[in-house]
Design a protein around this motif. Sequence first.
Motif, PDB file in Angstrom:
ATOM      1  N   ALA A 190       0.825  -1.205   0.000  1.00 29.85           N
ATOM      2  CA  ALA A 190       0.000   0.000   0.000  1.00 29.85           C
ATOM      3  C   ALA A 190       0.860   1.256   0.000  1.00 29.85           C
ATOM      4  CB  ALA A 190      -0.921  -0.003   1.210  1.00 29.85           C
ATOM      5  N   VAL A 191       1.968   1.218   0.738  1.00 29.85           N
ATOM      6  CA  VAL A 191       2.853   2.382   0.797  1.00 29.85           C
ATOM      7  C   VAL A 191       3.490   2.618  -0.558  1.00 29.85           C
ATOM      8  CG1 VAL A 191       5.008   3.259   1.776  1.00 29.85           C
ATOM      9  CG2 VAL A 191       3.305   2.198   3.258  1.00 29.85           C
ATOM     10  N   TYR A 192       3.990   1.554  -1.202  1.00 30.18           N
ATOM     11  CA  TYR A 192       4.674   1.712  -2.488  1.00 30.18           C
ATOM     12  C   TYR A 192       3.692   1.933  -3.638  1.00 30.18           C
ATOM     13  CZ  TYR A 192       9.106   0.510  -0.401  1.00 30.18           C
ATOM     14  OH  TYR A 192      10.225   0.500   0.356  1.00 30.18           O
ATOM     15  N   SER A 193       2.507   1.366  -3.567  1.00 35.19           N
ATOM     16  CA  SER A 193       1.562   1.558  -4.666  1.00 35.19           C
ATOM     17  C   SER A 193       1.010   2.981  -4.668  1.00 35.19           C
ATOM     18  CB  SER A 193       0.426   0.548  -4.591  1.00 35.19           C
ATOM     19  OG  SER A 193      -0.343   0.767  -3.432  1.00 35.19           O
ATOM     20  N   ALA A 194       0.973   3.629  -3.531  1.00 37.32           N
ATOM     21  CA  ALA A 194       0.495   5.003  -3.482  1.00 37.32           C
ATOM     22  C   ALA A 194       1.452   5.937  -4.208  1.00 37.32           C
ATOM     23  CB  ALA A 194       0.336   5.452  -2.032  1.00 37.32           C
ATOM     24  N   SER A 195       2.738   5.618  -4.164  1.00 36.98           N
ATOM     25  CA  SER A 195       3.716   6.474  -4.826  1.00 36.98           C
ATOM     26  C   SER A 195       3.913   6.121  -6.292  1.00 36.98           C
ATOM     27  CB  SER A 195       5.053   6.392  -4.101  1.00 36.98           C
ATOM     28  OG  SER A 195       5.592   5.092  -4.232  1.00 36.98           O
ATOM     29  N   GLY A 196       3.491   4.939  -6.698  1.00 39.59           N
ATOM     30  CA  GLY A 196       3.640   4.525  -8.085  1.00 39.59           C
ATOM     31  C   GLY A 196       4.945   3.824  -8.359  1.00 39.59           C
ATOM     32  N   GLU A 197       5.947   4.017  -7.532  1.00 35.83           N
ATOM     33  CA  GLU A 197       7.235   3.341  -7.673  1.00 35.83           C
ATOM     34  C   GLU A 197       7.874   3.290  -6.294  1.00 35.83           C
ATOM     35  OE1 GLU A 197      10.206   6.861  -8.978  1.00 35.83           O
ATOM     36  OE2 GLU A 197       8.881   6.088 -10.528  1.00 35.83           O
ATOM     37  N   GLY A 198       9.075   2.777  -6.231  1.00 31.97           N
ATOM     38  CA  GLY A 198       9.753   2.682  -4.944  1.00 31.97           C
ATOM     39  C   GLY A 198      10.128   4.052  -4.417  1.00 31.97           C
ATOM     40  N   PRO A 199      10.653   4.098  -3.217  1.00 27.13           N
ATOM     41  CA  PRO A 199      11.061   5.386  -2.657  1.00 27.13           C
ATOM     42  C   PRO A 199      12.188   6.001  -3.484  1.00 27.13           C
ATOM     43  CG  PRO A 199      11.796   3.582  -1.269  1.00 27.13           C
ATOM     44  CD  PRO A 199      10.921   2.991  -2.320  1.00 27.13           C
ATOM     45  N   PRO A 200      12.319   7.316  -3.451  1.00 27.58           N
ATOM     46  CA  PRO A 200      13.371   7.953  -4.245  1.00 27.58           C
ATOM     47  C   PRO A 200      14.746   7.499  -3.769  1.00 27.58           C
ATOM     48  CG  PRO A 200      12.382   9.519  -2.733  1.00 27.58           C
ATOM     49  CD  PRO A 200      11.561   8.260  -2.660  1.00 27.58           C
ATOM     50  N   GLY A 201      15.620   7.260  -4.718  1.00 23.95           N
ATOM     51  CA  GLY A 201      16.972   6.826  -4.369  1.00 23.95           C
ATOM     52  C   GLY A 201      17.104   5.335  -4.173  1.00 23.95           C
ATOM     53  N   LEU A 202      16.035   4.570  -4.402  1.00 23.80           N
ATOM     54  CA  LEU A 202      16.111   3.131  -4.182  1.00 23.80           C
ATOM     55  C   LEU A 202      17.034   2.466  -5.201  1.00 23.80           C
ATOM     56  CD1 LEU A 202      15.107   0.655  -2.620  1.00 23.80           C
ATOM     57  CD2 LEU A 202      13.248   0.481  -4.266  1.00 23.80           C
ATOM     58  N   LEU A 203      16.913   2.834  -6.466  1.00 25.62           N
ATOM     59  CA  LEU A 203      17.749   2.226  -7.503  1.00 25.62           C
ATOM     60  C   LEU A 203      19.234   2.532  -7.301  1.00 25.62           C
ATOM     61  CD1 LEU A 203      17.874   0.525 -10.057  1.00 25.62           C
ATOM     62  CD2 LEU A 203      17.579   2.631 -11.363  1.00 25.62           C
ATOM     63  N   PRO A 204      19.632   3.786  -7.040  1.00 22.44           N
ATOM     64  CA  PRO A 204      21.059   4.034  -6.790  1.00 22.44           C
ATOM     65  C   PRO A 204      21.578   3.295  -5.553  1.00 22.44           C
ATOM     66  CG  PRO A 204      19.959   6.089  -7.279  1.00 22.44           C
ATOM     67  CD  PRO A 204      18.888   5.040  -7.151  1.00 22.44           C
ATOM     68  N   ALA A 205      20.745   3.179  -4.523  1.00 22.10           N
ATOM     69  CA  ALA A 205      21.171   2.451  -3.328  1.00 22.10           C
ATOM     70  C   ALA A 205      21.383   0.975  -3.641  1.00 22.10           C
ATOM     71  CB  ALA A 205      20.132   2.607  -2.217  1.00 22.10           C
ATOM     72  N   ARG A 206      20.485   0.412  -4.435  1.00 21.45           N
ATOM     73  CA  ARG A 206      20.653  -0.993  -4.823  1.00 21.45           C
ATOM     74  C   ARG A 206      21.874  -1.171  -5.705  1.00 21.45           C
ATOM     75  NH1 ARG A 206      14.476  -2.990  -6.102  1.00 21.45           N
ATOM     76  NH2 ARG A 206      13.848  -3.149  -3.922  1.00 21.45           N
ATOM     77  N   GLN A 207      22.131  -0.241  -6.613  1.00 18.59           N
ATOM     78  CA  GLN A 207      23.305  -0.339  -7.479  1.00 18.59           C
ATOM     79  C   GLN A 207      24.595  -0.243  -6.667  1.00 18.59           C
ATOM     80  OE1 GLN A 207      22.456   2.870 -10.170  1.00 18.59           O
ATOM     81  NE2 GLN A 207      21.527   1.502 -11.694  1.00 18.59           N
ATOM     82  N   GLN A 208      24.625   0.651  -5.700  1.00 22.21           N
ATOM     83  CA  GLN A 208      25.820   0.799  -4.869  1.00 22.21           C
ATOM     84  C   GLN A 208      26.055  -0.461  -4.036  1.00 22.21           C
ATOM     85  OE1 GLN A 208      25.612   3.995  -2.068  1.00 22.21           O
ATOM     86  NE2 GLN A 208      27.792   3.920  -1.606  1.00 22.21           N
ATOM     87  N   MET A 209      25.001  -1.028  -3.492  1.00 24.82           N
ATOM     88  CA  MET A 209      25.128  -2.251  -2.705  1.00 24.82           C
ATOM     89  C   MET A 209      25.596  -3.402  -3.588  1.00 24.82           C
ATOM     90  SD  MET A 209      24.718  -3.289   0.365  1.00 24.82           S
ATOM     91  CE  MET A 209      24.586  -4.792   1.278  1.00 24.82           C
ATOM     92  N   ALA A 210      25.049  -3.515  -4.799  1.00 26.32           N
ATOM     93  CA  ALA A 210      25.440  -4.598  -5.705  1.00 26.32           C
ATOM     94  C   ALA A 210      26.898  -4.454  -6.122  1.00 26.32           C
ATOM     95  CB  ALA A 210      24.532  -4.599  -6.931  1.00 26.32           C
ATOM     96  N   PHE A 211      27.329  -3.240  -6.417  1.00 26.09           N
ATOM     97  CA  PHE A 211      28.712  -3.021  -6.817  1.00 26.09           C
ATOM     98  C   PHE A 211      29.677  -3.383  -5.692  1.00 26.09           C
ATOM     99  CE2 PHE A 211      32.453  -0.264  -7.267  1.00 26.09           C
ATOM    100  CZ  PHE A 211      32.879  -0.650  -8.526  1.00 26.09           C
ATOM    101  N   SER A 212      29.394  -2.902  -4.497  1.00 25.65           N
ATOM    102  CA  SER A 212      30.273  -3.168  -3.362  1.00 25.65           C
ATOM    103  C   SER A 212      30.282  -4.651  -3.007  1.00 25.65           C
ATOM    104  CB  SER A 212      29.825  -2.338  -2.161  1.00 25.65           C
ATOM    105  OG  SER A 212      30.673  -2.556  -1.074  1.00 25.65           O
ATOM    106  N   LEU A 213      29.107  -5.261  -2.982  1.00 27.83           N
ATOM    107  CA  LEU A 213      29.036  -6.682  -2.660  1.00 27.83           C
ATOM    108  C   LEU A 213      29.686  -7.527  -3.738  1.00 27.83           C
ATOM    109  CD1 LEU A 213      27.985  -8.695  -0.591  1.00 27.83           C
ATOM    110  CD2 LEU A 213      25.846  -8.782  -1.835  1.00 27.83           C
ATOM    111  N   GLY A 214      29.519  -7.138  -5.002  1.00 31.95           N
ATOM    112  CA  GLY A 214      30.142  -7.887  -6.097  1.00 31.95           C
ATOM    113  C   GLY A 214      31.656  -7.884  -5.999  1.00 31.95           C
ATOM    114  N   TRP A 215      32.237  -6.716  -5.754  1.00 35.38           N
ATOM    115  CA  TRP A 215      33.686  -6.658  -5.620  1.00 35.38           C
ATOM    116  C   TRP A 215      34.158  -7.383  -4.379  1.00 35.38           C
ATOM    117  CZ3 TRP A 215      37.341  -6.311  -8.826  1.00 35.38           C
ATOM    118  CH2 TRP A 215      37.169  -5.628 -10.015  1.00 35.38           C
ATOM    119  N   HIS A 216      33.385  -7.328  -3.316  1.00 34.97           N
ATOM    120  CA  HIS A 216      33.774  -8.049  -2.103  1.00 34.97           C
ATOM    121  C   HIS A 216      33.796  -9.554  -2.352  1.00 34.97           C
ATOM    122  CE1 HIS A 216      34.335  -8.930   2.097  1.00 34.97           C
ATOM    123  NE2 HIS A 216      33.300  -9.724   2.075  1.00 34.97           N
ATOM    124  N   ILE A 217      32.844 -10.070  -3.121  1.00 29.66           N
ATOM    125  CA  ILE A 217      32.817 -11.497  -3.436  1.00 29.66           C
ATOM    126  C   ILE A 217      34.052 -11.884  -4.244  1.00 29.66           C
ATOM    127  CG2 ILE A 217      31.598 -13.247  -4.787  1.00 29.66           C
ATOM    128  CD1 ILE A 217      28.980 -11.868  -3.882  1.00 29.66           C
TER     129      ILE A 217
END
Length: 126
Positions: A8-35
């Motif tokens: 309900a929270v996310y459907s009211a906004s139409g998409e995820g919270p602002p900055g969600l995609l960059p946060a996921r990209q940063q986490m994926a990049f850091s975790l990928g290099w750590h692996i």
Amino acid sequence: MVSSTLTAVYSASGEGPPGLLPARQQMAFSLGWHIVLACFGIAFPAMIYVVHCRGITRHDPVALGLAKRWATVSAILFAIGAVSGTAVVALAAVTVLPALAYLFWLTQTDEWVRDQTAHRADSSTA
């Protein structure tokens, strides 16, 4: 219950919270290099050990020099891996823990509202 509230929270906004995609990209990049660096941290010392043993048993100065050079590289990779692992933990603490706290707050608030509504309904019928 949590998923319906979150939906309900996310459907009211139409998409995820602002900055969600960059946060996921940063986490994926850091975790990928750590692996990648963690794999080197596991396999590289074994390779160094084999080359070092070969240098000692066959009295091979080239193998001993290679083992020494690889040990230096391994130390640098270990330091970078430790930093990237710390970054992964820090990113998780900054991104995941607040989200979990928010979800916990939603579930507790939802239960409290239901309890208060039920209590009022019981009070009004009595």
